[in-house]
Design a protein around this motif. Structure first.
Motif, PDB file in Angstrom:
ATOM      1  N   VAL A  88      52.328  67.367  52.136  1.00 23.38           N
ATOM      2  CA  VAL A  88      52.340  66.516  53.324  1.00 23.38           C
ATOM      3  C   VAL A  88      53.184  65.286  53.013  1.00 23.38           C
ATOM      4  N   ALA A  89      54.248  65.119  53.794  1.00 22.28           N
ATOM      5  CA  ALA A  89      55.169  64.000  53.595  1.00 22.28           C
ATOM      6  C   ALA A  89      54.683  62.774  54.349  1.00 22.28           C
ATOM      7  N   SER A  90      54.928  61.598  53.792  1.00 24.97           N
ATOM      8  CA  SER A  90      54.598  60.333  54.439  1.00 24.97           C
ATOM      9  C   SER A  90      55.823  59.764  55.135  1.00 24.97           C
ATOM     10  N   ASP A  91      55.581  58.852  56.054  1.00 33.06           N
ATOM     11  CA  ASP A  91      56.688  58.270  56.811  1.00 33.06           C
ATOM     12  C   ASP A  91      57.501  57.289  55.982  1.00 33.06           C
ATOM     13  N   ALA A  92      56.911  56.712  54.945  1.00 35.74           N
ATOM     14  CA  ALA A  92      57.616  55.752  54.092  1.00 35.74           C
ATOM     15  C   ALA A  92      57.430  56.164  52.645  1.00 35.74           C
ATOM     16  N   GLY A  93      58.436  55.842  51.811  1.00 32.04           N
ATOM     17  CA  GLY A  93      58.364  56.172  50.406  1.00 32.04           C
ATOM     18  C   GLY A  93      57.635  55.101  49.607  1.00 32.04           C
ATOM     19  N   LEU A  94      57.433  55.397  48.333  1.00 32.75           N
ATOM     20  CA  LEU A  94      56.875  54.431  47.396  1.00 32.75           C
ATOM     21  C   LEU A  94      57.836  54.295  46.220  1.00 32.75           C
ATOM     22  N   HIS A 120      50.467  65.897  61.131  1.00 33.01           N
ATOM     23  CA  HIS A 120      51.068  65.650  59.817  1.00 33.01           C
ATOM     24  C   HIS A 120      52.287  66.550  59.596  1.00 33.01           C
ATOM     25  N   ARG A 121      53.235  66.043  58.824  1.00 36.31           N
ATOM     26  CA  ARG A 121      54.407  66.845  58.438  1.00 36.31           C
ATOM     27  C   ARG A 121      54.035  67.624  57.187  1.00 36.31           C
ATOM     28  N   LEU A 167      46.957  71.103  59.463  1.00 37.95           N
ATOM     29  CA  LEU A 167      47.460  69.743  59.254  1.00 37.95           C
ATOM     30  C   LEU A 167      48.519  69.375  60.287  1.00 37.95           C
ATOM     31  N   ARG A 168      49.381  70.328  60.619  1.00 35.32           N
ATOM     32  CA  ARG A 168      50.390  70.066  61.649  1.00 35.32           C
ATOM     33  C   ARG A 168      49.732  69.809  63.009  1.00 35.32           C
ATOM     34  N   ALA A 169      48.657  70.530  63.273  1.00 42.11           N
ATOM     35  CA  ALA A 169      47.952  70.334  64.538  1.00 42.11           C
ATOM     36  C   ALA A 169      47.377  68.927  64.643  1.00 42.11           C
ATOM     37  N   GLU A 170      47.109  68.293  63.502  1.00 42.05           N
ATOM     38  CA  GLU A 170      46.609  66.917  63.493  1.00 42.05           C
ATOM     39  C   GLU A 170      47.725  65.890  63.341  1.00 42.05           C
ATOM     40  N   THR A 192      53.958  61.530  48.651  1.00 40.17           N
ATOM     41  CA  THR A 192      53.708  62.911  49.058  1.00 40.17           C
ATOM     42  C   THR A 192      52.374  63.372  48.480  1.00 40.17           C
ATOM     43  N   VAL A 193      51.589  64.053  49.311  1.00 36.17           N
ATOM     44  CA  VAL A 193      50.302  64.590  48.886  1.00 36.17           C
ATOM     45  C   VAL A 193      50.417  66.106  48.782  1.00 36.17           C
TER      46      VAL A 193
END
Length: 326
Positions: A193-199, A306-307, A301-304, A283-284
């Motif tokens: 699952v990708a996040s909208d911002a990096g770390l 999330h990418r 996860l996509r239904a909720e 990323t998780v």
């Protein structure tokens, strides 16, 4: 050798004019991190797993000297590429410059990078680009270097680059660049699952040092990985592996991006055997029982909103995918 000094001589007759190379992203299935060292680095003991989410580089001989870079993205994770440097600081460009020192007639080259691995996502996407550039320019310039020689160059570019060349499963010690291959009898199935911002990786390591200071924890220099992790990976038993995956950087990543805690809970509620932040995050990676379970979790996860993307590993490291003659 600087990009400006690279000769524009024609490529050797046996070399192609354009090549396409794929290199995988990785998950740190286990990551132990030592204390901050005087040289500014942290020792690690990690189990790396190359997974089926690939960066791709198309390298093309140009008539002008130098190295140029363009970037785009495709794939279901919709990776944003706006902050990626296109100049000499790009890691793929640095890899090409490093390899030019070993080539008899290094031509000018254009590197087109197709991003699929999340940027600043804890999966080694930039390292995969560098590994792909080494393999691509080795083919273009007909340097005929061995994998061991390419790995030697890779180690000077970043700790994760040698593993991007190797792929598969490996134990990484030192700063992660001392690699010993490991095996798995069956594929392991994950959902990313990708996040909208990096770390920022340095920021996450810095947060780990701060947390340890606040908690008065004295970390030891890691000498090896947990043998239970390797045993579970060898057997291919996902449930056994779920009980032992760990990441010393996870608490630090959660401090910097607390929303990841809710995401980890969501994935496990929807059926994951276990979830973890990959490397420095954000990323998780969720471990699942099998391919069917990974597909179902991806859909949930996509239904909720999330990418999410189902992947498997191990897969091979950087490899030539196509070559076009002049």
């Amino acid at each position: 050798m600087s990009a400006a000094n690279i000769s524009s001589a024609s490529a050797p007759a046996a070399a192609p004019a354009s090549v396409r190379v794929r290199a995988p992203g990785k998950i740190n299935v286990s990551l132990r991190v030592g204390p901050l060292r005087p040289d500014g680095y942290h020792g690690v003991a990690s189990v790396y797993l190359a997974v089926s989410l690939f960066e791709e580089i198309t390298a093309t001989v140009t008539g002008e000297p130098g190295i140029t870079v363009t970037v785009d993205s495709d794939g279901p994770l919709q990776v944003p590429v706006g902050g990626i440097p296109l100049g000499p600081d790009n890691l793929a460009a640095r890899a090409a410059r490093a390899l030019a020192d070993y080539a008899d007639n290094p031509t000018g080259v254009h590197l087109h990078i197709t991003k699929r691995v999340p940027v600043a996502g804890g999966m080694g996407g930039g390292s995969a680009d560098a590994a792909a550039a080494l393999v691509a320019c080795d083919a273009l310039w007909n340097t005929k270097l061995s994998r061991e020689e390419l790995a030697g160059i890779a180690s000077g570019l970043g700790a994760d680059v040698p593993f991007s060349l190797l792929g598969g499963i490996a134990v990484g010690l030192g700063v992660g660049d001392r690699l010993t291959p490991a095996i798995s009898k069956t594929p392991l199935h994950w959902v990313l699952v990708a996040s909208d911002a990096g770390l920022s990786t340095p920021a996450v390591y810095g947060a780990l040092d701060t947390l340890r200071g606040e908690q008065q924890l004295q970390a030891a220099e890691p000498e090896d990985v947990d043998p239970a992790v390797l045993a579970a990976m060898r057997s291919g038993n996902a449930r056994d592996l779920a009980a032992v995956i760990s990441n010393d950087l996870q608490a630090a990543a959660l401090r910097l991006a607390p929303e990841l805690g809710a995401l980890l809970s969501t994935g496990e509620r929807l059926g994951a055997l276990a979830g973890m932040v990959s490397g420095s995050g954000p990323t998780v990676a969720f471990l699942t029982e099998d391919a069917a379970a990974a597909s179902a979790l991806e859909a949930a996860l996509r239904a909720e909103g999330h990418r999410a993307l189902a992947v498997e590993g191990p897969v091979a490291g950087a490899r030539l995918a196509a070559a076009v003659a002049d």
